[in-house]
Design an enzyme around this catalytic site. Sequence first.
Site, short mmCIF file in Angstrom:
data_model
loop_
_atom_site.label_atom_id
_atom_site.label_comp_id
_atom_site.label_asym_id
_atom_site.label_seq_id
_atom_site.Cartn_x
_atom_site.Cartn_y
_atom_site.Cartn_z
N ASN A 220 0.86 -1.18 0.00
CA ASN A 220 0.00 0.00 0.00
C ASN A 220 0.90 1.24 0.00
O ASN A 220 2.13 1.13 -0.10
CB ASN A 220 -0.97 -0.02 1.18
CG ASN A 220 -0.26 -0.06 2.53
OD1 ASN A 220 0.88 0.40 2.66
ND2 ASN A 220 -0.92 -0.62 3.53
N GLU A 223 3.55 1.31 2.82
CA GLU A 223 4.53 0.24 2.63
C GLU A 223 5.45 0.56 1.45
O GLU A 223 6.65 0.22 1.49
CB GLU A 223 3.81 -1.09 2.40
CG GLU A 223 3.10 -1.60 3.65
CD GLU A 223 2.03 -2.64 3.36
OE1 GLU A 223 1.45 -3.17 4.32
OE2 GLU A 223 1.78 -2.93 2.16
N ASP A 299 -6.49 -7.34 1.10
CA ASP A 299 -6.38 -8.79 0.96
C ASP A 299 -7.14 -9.26 -0.28
O ASP A 299 -6.68 -10.13 -1.03
CB ASP A 299 -6.95 -9.49 2.19
CG ASP A 299 -6.21 -9.15 3.47
OD1 ASP A 299 -4.99 -8.95 3.40
OD2 ASP A 299 -6.86 -9.10 4.53
#
Length: 509
Positions: A220, A223, A299
């Site tokens: 994301n 990250e 996810d």
Amino acid sequence: MDRRVDPLTVPITVAGPVPAALAGHIAERAPRIVVVGDALLDGWLSGPARRLGRDGPVPVVELAETRHTPGGAGNAAANLAALGASVELVAVLGDDADATTLRGLLQDAGVGTAHCVTEPGRRTVVKRRLVSAGQPVARYDDGPAAGPAAATCAAVAAAVARAVRTGVDAVLVADYCLGAVAADVLAVLEALRPQIPLLVVDARSPAGWTRLRPDVVTPNASEAAALLGGVEAVPLSGPARTDWVVRHRDALVAAAGGADVLVTLDVDGAVRLPADPTAPPQVTTARPGPEARACGAGDTFAAAYTAALAAGIAAQDAPALAQCAADVVVGREGTAVCSTGALTARLAASDRGGLLTHRDLLAIVADHRGRGERIVFTNGCFDVLHRGHVAYLRQARALGDVLIVALNSDESVSRLKGPERPVNPLEDRAGVVGAIDCVDVVTAFTQDTPAELIELVRPDVYTKGGDYTPQMLPETPIVERLGGEVRVLDYLSDHSTTAIVGRIRAGRA
């Protein structure tokens, strides 16, 4: 050296729409995917909040419902199974009641748990959210203070080896940095890397995976910034975030070990940075939804993207498919999964006017029916669309939650209306009818009546427009036998395709 680029000078492609049939292709291909990572249990406690507590200015939630879903790697695995993949999960489970609940939920979702490792005396990681009127009030987490024991990590590594050696189409790593994916696991995956056709890494700390040279990394925004050492903050929202990702393309790809980098930006969609420097970046557009419902959407995105590539879907089509899957779960409460039917419906909605096969139609119907929604079905030639058609379709849609329009094939229209009809071919008729906002799904049938299709769909309501009575329609006995009702809707006189064609031929249109 970081060779930054000006995003304004870089050609960027916008992903999608893609054919709705791609969702069913995943289920038909049923790729075998092993998910390795940290599985946890998500709990949702909900009820009304009508007052503040006397002991503090906090809402008092009157608990009415408690439900649980797989979280983390378990959520990724459940999404893969819902899309039709054959899934094995390798994760650490505790030996408490929450672990029993989690294992049962995974098995009910179609996820294989034979390779999960149980650590004696270990508590399961649980994230519980207190919700009222759809709004989170608080979250409290429970779980062990330390990661799994060394013996447990060794057992996980051995389980990964067994799962991969039996043959896989892909491995998806869902590493939440809770300790399940330790050095032992990385060593096994590195040794088995030649046997893994597709390795996708969705990790809180993707830098630790570069030596495995993954095919895809899905950070994301935060990250992605950490992957670059946090040298520059990512803008909080808007087009500037996309520009930031594109500007750091070379550095992100290099830091990810030469992989395709797919940066997810929640409400701002996602950006795919192909490892091939000659391929342009690709962006997706997200359907906006409440931030409170974004739990687990990352996810779902990673799972859908992995499933698409493992099923042989082209890399340039996979981002739009994954984005649609994420949009589905953002539109639902709690930690949700995206099924084949839900994804097919969302893809169809993003490509309005596409003609669905009966396979894809039935997947959509199953999804709507599973959520207790009312199915409305109508049929016709819809050759030259006019005001009467639009008025009728709007009335039909008001009778339920989803409107299916089944079009006569060209051959069927010719048999019913004469050799000079249809005026417009099937694909054109579908494109126009599907563009009407009240129409949800368009399909076709080759017979003179939709009897066989009605048997398959089993609509709650069958509608027809015109000066009929239900007793005059040959479809009525079929619909009623299946438990549905027949409704004849308003008829606008002098509004018919036959009348319009007649006036054109008479030169007075």
